[in-house]
Design a protein around this motif. Structure first.
Motif, mmCIF file in Angstrom:
data_model
loop_
_atom_site.group_PDB
_atom_site.id
_atom_site.type_symbol
_atom_site.label_atom_id
_atom_site.label_comp_id
_atom_site.label_asym_id
_atom_site.label_seq_id
_atom_site.Cartn_x
_atom_site.Cartn_y
_atom_site.Cartn_z
ATOM 1 N N THR A 161 21.676 -58.518 24.505
ATOM 2 C CA THR A 161 21.198 -59.660 25.297
ATOM 3 C C THR A 161 20.071 -60.415 24.598
ATOM 4 O OG1 THR A 161 19.700 -58.206 26.555
ATOM 5 C CG2 THR A 161 21.876 -58.655 27.507
ATOM 6 N N SER B 221 15.867 -61.475 27.390
ATOM 7 C CA SER B 221 16.664 -60.249 27.407
ATOM 8 C C SER B 221 15.987 -59.168 28.246
ATOM 9 C CB SER B 221 16.887 -59.739 25.979
ATOM 10 O OG SER B 221 15.691 -59.229 25.418
ATOM 11 N N SER C 80 21.603 -63.390 23.135
ATOM 12 C CA SER C 80 22.073 -64.366 24.117
ATOM 13 C C SER C 80 20.942 -65.037 24.877
ATOM 14 C CB SER C 80 23.007 -63.681 25.137
ATOM 15 O OG SER C 80 24.117 -63.107 24.510
ATOM 16 N N VAL D 216 27.450 -63.495 27.276
ATOM 17 C CA VAL D 216 27.288 -62.594 26.129
ATOM 18 C C VAL D 216 28.482 -62.693 25.180
ATOM 19 C CG1 VAL D 216 27.129 -60.160 25.441
ATOM 20 C CG2 VAL D 216 25.773 -60.992 27.366
#
Length: 428
Positions: free
Chosen positions: A90, A99, A93, A348
């Motif tokens: 994460t 994250s 992303s 993701v």
């Protein structure tokens, strides 16, 4: 052993090295242990409670699990290729701070699952042994599940193997006796109820039964996978056989006995005492997975605190919630999970393939921005689709819309940002 090694004993802050990768038979029982769970049986009961008949239940189950299988395959491929846990993925992303928010949110949902497992353990024990109060039993088993999660993947895999055998035996007996008590399979499929939920709602319950695990747990397990064939096989068994098997037990229990609490179903069938060990083993394998994945997510947030300490804190909080009976809100909980986790997975997946183009710089060498704001926007758009898109299936809409939004935002800005970050990392 250095302090850093102690803290990262399960590779919570780095990729799993190739030397520690494992094959199909080693990983499949760990994953089955996650989906062979009493809570999925209860989800099956909720589906049957709202459906018109058995075949509508099965259509909802395999529609939902078809989506989950596709999602699981993509997430498995990403984690197996990179070796990263969900918490680390994460970062690419959502950014370094973003994250942590995602990991914290995932940890909170796992906390809910763990509290439900603690409650069920105490409930089953109290039904079988009324002299034992539910709350002390919930506390005892919660502490046990927390302890084995601290020991890591090796002992979890061993427990998953034992639990798989036990719960399969218990489940087959429950299904066979349920069909018998219904008057045979033809009689079972002839049972008609008033439909109280739409097909979309039934699919949502099926997806919610394990979508949190598909998005949040799969990377934590499949980062140990040796290759794509291993990941494909493990997910096919989990999504095609193990998960639906658990749902069918709950569906038959509700249709025949009007009970979706597995302890009460087995009590109706007269063999709860025989099934007790299998049920506790079943819950154990899943609950320890909740704790293990939460430890990894927390480790990605509190990087200077040992995984073991974080697991102890998580376990204590989950046990406390379990004593308050979050299980009473189980159906609403499944609906919530099915709304939030598919769009998170969509972001993701799209981020890996279309923003970073499968070329992630090493997490240790990468200086991430605090937030990838547009990824959060894509995530929010996916969630909002539930309330503004009034056709098709909610969970599929949320996944696809967030996926497409992330691709669009990637072409506008995110890909250029990722390229700059990767170039900087390569200089280190």
């Amino acid at each position: 052993m250095s302090e850093a090694t102690k803290i990262d004993s399960e590779h919570s802050l780095s990729a799993v090295p190739k030397s520690e990768r494992r094959g199909f038979w080693n990983l499949v029982f760990t994953w089955i242990g996650y989906v062979f769970t009493v809570t999925i049986m209860s989800a099956g009961g909720n589906i049957a409670n709202g459906a018109a008949n058995f075949w509508q239940c099965m259509a909802a189950v395999y529609t939902g699990y078809g989506l989950l299988f596709l999602l699981a395959l993509l997430v498995s491929y990403i984690s197996q290729t990179t070796g990263y846990s969900f918490g680390l993925l994460t970062r690419y992303s959502f950014g370094s701070v973003g994250s942590r928010l995602i990991s914290f949110f995932t940890m909170v949902t796992l906390l809910g699952w763990f509290s439900i497992n603690c409650y069920l353990s105490g409930s089953i024990t109290h039904i079988l042994f009324p002299v034992i109060p539910q709350i002390p039993a919930s506390i005892f088993f919660g502490a046990l599940y927390t302890f084995t999660a601290m020991k890591g993947q090796k002992i979890m895999n061993q427990l998953g193997l034992v639990a798989t055998v036990l719960v399969f035996a218990v489940g087959m007996i429950a299904i066979i006796l349920g069909i018998r008590d219904a008057g045979g399979f033809t009689a079972l499929t002839s049972i008609q109820h008033e439909q109280t939920k739409t097909f979309n709602d039934l699919v949502t319950l099926a997806v919610g039964s394990v979508v949190c695990g598909v998005v949040g747990w799969v990377p934590d397990i499949m980062r140990f996978s040796k290759g794509t064939k291993t990941s494909l096989g493990v997910m096919a068994v989990g999504m095609g056989l193990a998960g639906p098997f658990m749902l069918v037990i709950g569906i038959i229990g509700m249709m025949v006995y009007q009970q979706y609490d597995i302890a009460l179903i087995l009590q109706e069938q007269g063999f709860l005492a025989f099934a007790f060990v299998g049920l506790i083993g079943n819950i154990w394998s899943t609950a320890q997975g909740n704790v293990y994945s939460s430890g990894l997510n927390l480790a990605s947030i509190f990087t200077k605190t040992s995984r073991e300490k974080l697991i102890l804190i998580f376990g204590a909080c989950g046990i406390l919630l379990g004593t308050f009976g979050l299980y009473r809100y189980f159906s609403s909980w499944l609906s919530f999970l099915a709304t939030v986790f598919p769009p998170m997975g969509g972001v993701v997946i799209a981020n890996y393939f279309f923003v970073w183009k499968q070329k992630l710089p090493a997490v240790e060498k990468t200086n991430f921005p605090s937030f990838f704001i547009l990824s959060f926007v894509a995530f929010a758009i996916g969630i909002a689709s539930k309330y503004v898109v009034h056709f098709g299936l909610t969970t599929i809409n949320a996944l696809v819309i967030s996926f497409v939004a992330e691709i669009i935002f990637g072409s506008i800005y995110l890909t250029a940002q990722a390229n700059a970050i990767r170039a900087e990392a390569e200089k280190v």
